[in-house]
Design a protein around this motif. Structure first.
Motif, PDB file in Angstrom:
ATOM      1  N   SER A  25      -8.465   1.073 -10.701  1.00 51.14           N
ATOM      2  CA  SER A  25      -8.717   1.934 -11.385  1.00 51.14           C
ATOM      3  C   SER A  25      -7.759   3.496  -9.309  1.00 51.14           C
ATOM      4  N   GLN A  26      -8.872   3.620  -8.394  1.00 50.69           N
ATOM      5  CA  GLN A  26      -8.363   4.129  -7.524  1.00 50.69           C
ATOM      6  C   GLN A  26      -7.697   4.069  -6.847  1.00 50.69           C
ATOM      7  N   ALA A  27      -7.645   2.876  -7.160  1.00 51.64           N
ATOM      8  CA  ALA A  27      -6.175   1.666  -5.687  1.00 51.64           C
ATOM      9  C   ALA A  27      -4.573   2.882  -6.923  1.00 51.64           C
ATOM     10  N   THR A  28      -4.843   2.387  -8.262  1.00 55.22           N
ATOM     11  CA  THR A  28      -3.817   2.902  -8.919  1.00 55.22           C
ATOM     12  C   THR A  28      -3.114   4.847  -8.356  1.00 55.22           C
ATOM     13  N   THR A  29      -4.390   5.677  -8.702  1.00 53.25           N
ATOM     14  CA  THR A  29      -4.395   6.883  -8.833  1.00 53.25           C
ATOM     15  C   THR A  29      -4.065   6.783  -7.157  1.00 53.25           C
ATOM     16  N   ILE A  30      -3.896   6.517  -6.382  1.00 53.20           N
ATOM     17  CA  ILE A  30      -3.037   6.503  -5.033  1.00 53.20           C
ATOM     18  C   ILE A  30      -1.931   5.882  -4.946  1.00 53.20           C
ATOM     19  N   ALA A  31      -1.759   5.017  -5.368  1.00 54.95           N
ATOM     20  CA  ALA A  31      -0.005   4.125  -5.581  1.00 54.95           C
ATOM     21  C   ALA A  31       0.860   5.165  -6.247  1.00 54.95           C
ATOM     22  N   THR A  32      -0.153   5.718  -7.672  1.00 53.67           N
ATOM     23  CA  THR A  32       0.599   7.078  -8.234  1.00 53.67           C
ATOM     24  C   THR A  32       0.967   7.746  -7.418  1.00 53.67           C
ATOM     25  N   ALA A  33      -0.011   8.606  -6.302  1.00 51.27           N
ATOM     26  CA  ALA A  33       0.399   9.891  -5.854  1.00 51.27           C
ATOM     27  C   ALA A  33       1.834   9.662  -4.557  1.00 51.27           C
ATOM     28  N   PHE A  34       1.044   8.831  -4.119  1.00 57.90           N
ATOM     29  CA  PHE A  34       1.909   8.045  -3.266  1.00 57.90           C
ATOM     30  C   PHE A  34       3.386   8.029  -3.718  1.00 57.90           C
ATOM     31  N   ASP A  35       3.432   7.560  -4.228  1.00 58.67           N
ATOM     32  CA  ASP A  35       5.118   6.432  -5.299  1.00 58.67           C
ATOM     33  C   ASP A  35       6.373   8.444  -5.676  1.00 58.67           C
ATOM     34  N   ARG A  36       4.763   9.473  -5.975  1.00 54.08           N
ATOM     35  CA  ARG A  36       5.205  10.549  -6.532  1.00 54.08           C
ATOM     36  C   ARG A  36       5.969  11.377  -5.288  1.00 54.08           C
ATOM     37  N   LEU A  37       5.090  11.601  -4.528  1.00 53.49           N
ATOM     38  CA  LEU A  37       5.027  12.691  -3.362  1.00 53.49           C
ATOM     39  C   LEU A  37       5.592  11.839  -2.256  1.00 53.49           C
ATOM     40  N   GLN A  38       5.670  10.752  -2.477  1.00 49.00           N
ATOM     41  CA  GLN A  38       6.460  10.807  -0.719  1.00 49.00           C
ATOM     42  C   GLN A  38       6.689  10.595   0.221  1.00 49.00           C
ATOM     43  N   PRO A  39       4.605  11.198   0.913  1.00 48.56           N
ATOM     44  CA  PRO A  39       4.526  11.349   1.649  1.00 48.56           C
ATOM     45  C   PRO A  39       4.491  10.642   3.033  1.00 48.56           C
ATOM     46  N   ARG A  40       4.890  11.400   4.354  1.00 48.17           N
ATOM     47  CA  ARG A  40       5.085  10.216   5.664  1.00 48.17           C
ATOM     48  C   ARG A  40       4.062   9.884   6.399  1.00 48.17           C
ATOM     49  N   LEU A  41       2.505  10.533   6.435  1.00 45.61           N
ATOM     50  CA  LEU A  41       1.489  10.108   6.560  1.00 45.61           C
ATOM     51  C   LEU A  41       0.352  10.381   6.364  1.00 45.61           C
ATOM     52  N   LEU A  42      -0.823   9.592   5.815  1.00 46.14           N
ATOM     53  CA  LEU A  42      -1.970   9.544   5.114  1.00 46.14           C
ATOM     54  C   LEU A  42      -3.145   9.464   6.137  1.00 46.14           C
ATOM     55  N   VAL A  43      -3.847  10.821   6.152  1.00 43.99           N
ATOM     56  CA  VAL A  43      -5.119  11.066   6.722  1.00 43.99           C
ATOM     57  C   VAL A  43      -6.097  11.364   6.276  1.00 43.99           C
ATOM     58  N   PRO A  44      -7.054  10.187   6.609  1.00 39.60           N
ATOM     59  CA  PRO A  44      -8.386   9.695   5.938  1.00 39.60           C
ATOM     60  C   PRO A  44      -9.485  11.248   6.227  1.00 39.60           C
ATOM     61  N   CYS A  45     -10.144  12.081   4.926  1.00 40.94           N
ATOM     62  CA  CYS A  45     -10.385  13.467   5.977  1.00 40.94           C
ATOM     63  C   CYS A  45     -11.602  13.317   5.755  1.00 40.94           C
ATOM     64  N   ASP A  46     -12.650  11.877   5.144  1.00 41.67           N
ATOM     65  CA  ASP A  46     -13.921  10.990   5.455  1.00 41.67           C
ATOM     66  C   ASP A  46     -13.418   9.859   5.405  1.00 41.67           C
ATOM     67  N   ASP A  47     -14.983   9.474   5.709  1.00 45.30           N
ATOM     68  CA  ASP A  47     -14.798   8.255   5.571  1.00 45.30           C
ATOM     69  C   ASP A  47     -14.821   7.198   4.298  1.00 45.30           C
ATOM     70  N   GLY A  48     -15.096   7.646   3.342  1.00 45.86           N
ATOM     71  CA  GLY A  48     -15.106   7.175   1.673  1.00 45.86           C
ATOM     72  C   GLY A  48     -13.812   6.633   1.570  1.00 45.86           C
ATOM     73  N   ALA A  49     -13.050   7.548   2.334  1.00 47.64           N
ATOM     74  CA  ALA A  49     -11.208   7.623   1.999  1.00 47.64           C
ATOM     75  C   ALA A  49     -10.798   6.648   3.230  1.00 47.64           C
ATOM     76  N   PHE A  50     -10.877   6.590   4.215  1.00 49.60           N
ATOM     77  CA  PHE A  50     -10.945   5.428   4.930  1.00 49.60           C
ATOM     78  C   PHE A  50     -11.083   4.106   4.370  1.00 49.60           C
ATOM     79  N   ASP A  51     -11.803   3.884   4.068  1.00 48.91           N
ATOM     80  CA  ASP A  51     -12.813   2.646   3.728  1.00 48.91           C
ATOM     81  C   ASP A  51     -11.863   2.665   2.292  1.00 48.91           C
ATOM     82  N   LEU A  52     -11.368   3.494   1.230  1.00 47.14           N
ATOM     83  CA  LEU A  52     -10.652   3.210  -0.282  1.00 47.14           C
ATOM     84  C   LEU A  52      -8.863   2.658   0.742  1.00 47.14           C
ATOM     85  N   LEU A  53      -8.855   3.187   2.046  1.00 48.30           N
ATOM     86  CA  LEU A  53      -6.660   3.245   2.562  1.00 48.30           C
ATOM     87  C   LEU A  53      -7.552   1.924   2.481  1.00 48.30           C
TER      88      LEU A  53
END
Length: 346
Positions: A25-53
């Motif tokens: 579910s978390q991965a799908t949310t990330i993929a949805t946000a990515f698909d809608r926003l089309q970011p040029r870069l992802l910046v993890p701001c905590d350890d949990g974010a890096f682990d998720l990516l």
């Protein structure tokens, strides 16, 4: 939902992740946000974010269109660097052994699932020793053991936690002050960095007052870490050293924004600007390090206020109170007041 990014005036949109929901579910949310926003870069701001990516990069994502998955994984690689270095650079067990293989100064350590083997190592290395789980942060999943009895108790506790591995890192304890290096790398090459000495802070936890300077040895070791793990983006290394002139021991690396990175312009090292330059493929326009003998002291707000509401550091040294961001400032004050209220008897 609890992140202060909700209050920052610079954010464009929010997609909330429920930490209790399954990984899919978390991965799908990330993929949805990515698909809608089309970011040029992802910046993890905590350890949990890096682990998720890193998990998203490696895992199948059923329900997410294949082209979206492919683009997302390419973006993760652009943002974080070589996937072969993701786990090894943050897993405490892998990192401690890998850096010694690289010839870097790190405390002696073993990885074991057997408490008797851990006690035998401690007998040779000398007590105290440190036990660590593979993934821990803020002092959690870590224990300092003074003798065989303490080691047995903490070994059982750390391996009995839900989802905990039976294997722990058993590491020689080295004395000293905690130091960090805030750093930016691209294609495994260190672009800019500065050393951060922990002046005040939470025991085995975050710093609340820091001193910035250039430390040639720590910078050189950090460059070797960036190269060995193929790092892209903002990251940090952690050291222990008795004093500035003593041999620094490399303890761990953190693959996310490190506290104080936002202060770069105040010390003439614009990390975000340098990251943008690297992304654009142009020369870095900021300076890459502090000068020899140059020092800056800063206070983390509201952490130092929460550590000691009467702290003189709050009066006589620069803090990072976000007075240009009223909603964020109000949220931090609210948090600080609640913590400090616990100190006062009813």
């Amino acid at each position: 939902e609890g992140t202060y990014a909700r209050f920052i005036r610079h954010t464009k949109a929010h997609y909330l992740l429920d930490a209790r929901s399954p990984f899919g579910s978390q991965a799908t949310t990330i993929a949805t946000a990515f698909d809608r926003l089309q970011p040029r870069l992802l910046v993890p701001c905590d350890d949990g974010a890096f682990d998720l990516l890193r998990a998203i990069h490696a895992a199948p994502l059923p329900g997410v269109p294949g082209p979206v998955v492919d683009r997302l994984r390419r973006l993760i690689e652009l943002s974080l660097g070589d996937p072969a270095g993701y786990a090894a650079s943050v897993d405490k067990l892998q990192f401690a052994l890998r850096v010694r293989e690289l010839g870097l100064d790190a405390p002696a350590a073993i990885v074991t699932h057997d408490v008797a083997e851990a006690q035998a190592f401690a007998a040779g290395a000398g007590y105290p020793v440190v036990l660590k789980r593979s993934f821990s942060f803020g002092g959690r999943g870590v224990a300092v053991c003074a003798d065989d009895a303490e080691l047995a108790v903490h070994f059982a506790r750390l391996t009995a936690a839900p989802a905990a591995s039976r294997r722990l890192l058993v590491q020689q304890h080295v004395p000293g002050t905690t130091w960090y290096v805030n750093a930016l790398a691209w294609n495994g090459e260190l672009l800019c960095s500065h050393a951060v000495e922990k002046v005040e802070g939470i025991a085995r936890g975050p710093a609340t007052v820091v001193r910035y300077s250039h430390h040639a040895v720590m910078s050189e070791i950090t460059a070797k870490v960036a190269r060995a793990f193929g790092i892209n983006g903002l990251f940090g290394t952690e050291f222990l050293a008795v004093d500035r002139t003593a041999r620094p021991w490399l303890i761990e690396s953190n693959r996310r924004v490190t506290p104080g990175s936002h202060r770069g312009p105040a010390i003439g090292i614009d990390y975000v600007g340098a990251l943008h330059d690297a992304l654009e493929g142009r020369p870095i326009r900021t300076r890459r390090r502090l000068d020899a003998g140059e020092e800056h002291r800063f206070v983390h707000f509201p952490m130092e206020w929460m550590r000691d509401p009467q702290s003189p550091w709050l009066v006589y040294h620069r803090g990072d109170v976000p007075d240009d961001d009223p909603r964020l400032l109000a949220a931090l004050f609210d948090f600080g007041w609640k913590v400090n209220a616990l100190r006062t008897p009813a």
